[in-house]
Design an enzyme around this catalytic site. Structure first.
Site, short mmCIF file in Angstrom:
data_model
loop_
_atom_site.label_atom_id
_atom_site.label_comp_id
_atom_site.label_asym_id
_atom_site.label_seq_id
_atom_site.Cartn_x
_atom_site.Cartn_y
_atom_site.Cartn_z
N MET A 157 36.31 86.79 35.91
CA MET A 157 34.97 86.21 35.67
C MET A 157 34.36 86.88 34.44
O MET A 157 33.39 87.63 34.52
CB MET A 157 34.11 86.40 36.93
CG MET A 157 32.78 85.69 36.88
SD MET A 157 32.90 83.92 36.53
CE MET A 157 32.86 83.24 38.19
N GLY A 158 34.96 86.59 33.30
CA GLY A 158 34.36 87.02 32.03
C GLY A 158 33.53 85.86 31.51
O GLY A 158 33.10 84.99 32.28
N ILE A 160 34.46 83.29 29.72
CA ILE A 160 35.09 81.98 29.89
C ILE A 160 35.06 81.57 31.36
O ILE A 160 34.72 80.43 31.71
CB ILE A 160 36.53 81.97 29.33
CG1 ILE A 160 36.50 82.25 27.81
CG2 ILE A 160 37.22 80.63 29.61
CD1 ILE A 160 37.86 82.45 27.18
N ARG A 240 46.70 83.71 29.80
CA ARG A 240 47.92 84.07 29.08
C ARG A 240 49.11 83.74 29.97
O ARG A 240 49.06 83.98 31.19
CB ARG A 240 47.93 85.56 28.74
CG ARG A 240 47.04 85.96 27.57
CD ARG A 240 47.56 85.42 26.25
NE ARG A 240 46.80 85.88 25.09
CZ ARG A 240 45.77 85.22 24.56
NH1 ARG A 240 45.39 84.05 25.07
NH2 ARG A 240 45.14 85.70 23.51
N GLU A 269 56.14 81.62 24.96
CA GLU A 269 55.40 80.67 24.16
C GLU A 269 55.98 80.65 22.75
O GLU A 269 56.15 81.73 22.18
CB GLU A 269 53.93 81.10 24.08
CG GLU A 269 53.00 80.04 24.61
CD GLU A 269 51.57 80.51 24.71
OE1 GLU A 269 50.96 80.70 23.65
OE2 GLU A 269 51.08 80.66 25.84
N HIS A 288 48.86 75.64 24.14
CA HIS A 288 47.87 76.71 23.88
C HIS A 288 46.76 76.21 22.95
O HIS A 288 46.60 76.70 21.84
CB HIS A 288 48.57 77.95 23.29
CG HIS A 288 47.79 79.22 23.50
ND1 HIS A 288 48.36 80.45 23.65
CD2 HIS A 288 46.44 79.45 23.56
CE1 HIS A 288 47.43 81.37 23.81
NE2 HIS A 288 46.24 80.79 23.76
#
Ligand code: GLV
Length: 327
Positions: A157-158, A160, A240, A269, A288
């Site tokens: 819960m930052g 974003i 990520r 990736e 991404h």
């Protein structure tokens, strides 16, 4: 340009207008558009380089740093900085910059796009329509999941995570989250209930990942976590790739441990085009693109320029991930 200007390596070719702030401030050597490692033509300039402007595909490793004795700043054009050996930079007194804030809303939008697309089976429905399988209005075809009344679990819960919570609230979702150090804005307190990760896994209808990649979160969503989730659950990863164990996810999706996944990030990736995940109808993968809007990418580049220039001037970076270098 006078020879005394500092030399900066920009690891990728970027639109000129994004880098306007650098004009006249430094000498620039630029890498190719799609580099996934430092291009040889940049490598040879490392000994004189005073600044590196990197994208998240470039590992800024101990090895790279050891070739760059004059380096005074690393500016990453991303909010995440798991591509950078920050401890090695700190040991050398090199500040590392990132670009938080400006990509919050764009990434939250993409998260909702993934969530909605997976919930309502948009890729399958679109493919069926295009390929001639839309033969009638089917009462039982392409049935998906409702957002209204569903529980969204947010891991991380930052900024974003909080922006996703705001959006999800408008869709009538109940929001729960886990985070060892949550973002303390009042909106988070009002919108979402903090719980243990175990509870988030078992209670969520949708699980959305927004944590940074670090030793604690690498492989966090493994076979055990996926087996704890509801068989009807949908996993969204816009954080990520390595936060999710890719092989375990394949089993979870193909054996019905969970219903679907929507991934903006993968491990590795890019995910090779023959990866079995692509063959699963219940796995939506995009390359991404969380921050890929015109506005957001330009602002990220501008912030990265601000960090770079501050570092070259010996000033504190506006967004520094290792402020301990200033102590
Ligand atoms: C994108 O993934 C970023 O970290 O900015």
């Amino acid at each position: 340009m006078p020879a005394e200007l500092p030399l900066v390596l920009i690891t990728h070719t970027l639109p000129e207008e994004w880098l306007r702030k650098l004009a006249g401030q430094c000498l620039i050597v630029t890498g190719p558009p799609d580099a996934d490692h430092l291009a040889p033509e940049l490598d040879e300039h490392l000994p004189e380089a005073e600044g590196v402007f990197s994208l998240l595909t470039i590992p800024v490793s101990e090895e790279l740093l050891s070739k760059a004795p004059n380096l005074r700043v690393v500016s990453n054009m991303a909010v995440g900085y798991d591509n950078i050996d920050v401890a090695a930079c700190t040991r050398r007194g090199i500040p590392v910059g990132n670009t938080p804030g400006v990509l919050t809303e764009g990434t939250a939008d993409l998260t909702m796009a993934l969530l909605l697309a997976a919930a309502r089976k948009l890729p399958e429905a679109s493919k069926d329509a295009r390929e001639g399988r839309w033969t009638t209005w089917s009462p039982t075809g392409w049935l998906g999941a409702d957002l209204n009344g569903a529980t969204l679990g947010i891991v991380g819960m930052g900024k974003i995570g909080a922006a996703v919570a705001r959006r999800a609230k408008a869709f009538g979702m109940k929001i729960i989250y886990s985070d060892p150090n949550p973002h303390h804005e009042i909106e988070v307190v009002l919108l979402a209930m903090r719980k243990s990760l175990d509870k988030i896994l078992t209670e969520s209808d949708f699980l959305s990942l927004h944590c940074p990649l670090n030793p604690e979160t690498s492989g966090l969503i493994d076979a055990q976590a996926l087996q704890a989730m509801k068989p009807s659950a949908i996993l969204i990863n816009a954080a990520r790739g390595p936060v999710v164990a890719t092989k375990d996810l394949y089993r979870a999706l193909s054996e019905g441990w969970i219903a679907a996944a929507a991934l903006d990030v993968t491990d590795p990736e890019p995910l090779p085009s023959d990866d079995p995940l692509y063959a699963l109808p219940n796995c939506l993968i995009v390359p991404h693109i969380g921050s890929a809007t015109h506005y957001t990418r330009r602002r990220m580049a501008e912030l990265a320029c601000d960090n770079l220039l501050a570092g070259l001037r010996g000033e504190r970076l506006p967004n520094c991930v290792n402020p301990e270098v200033y102590q």
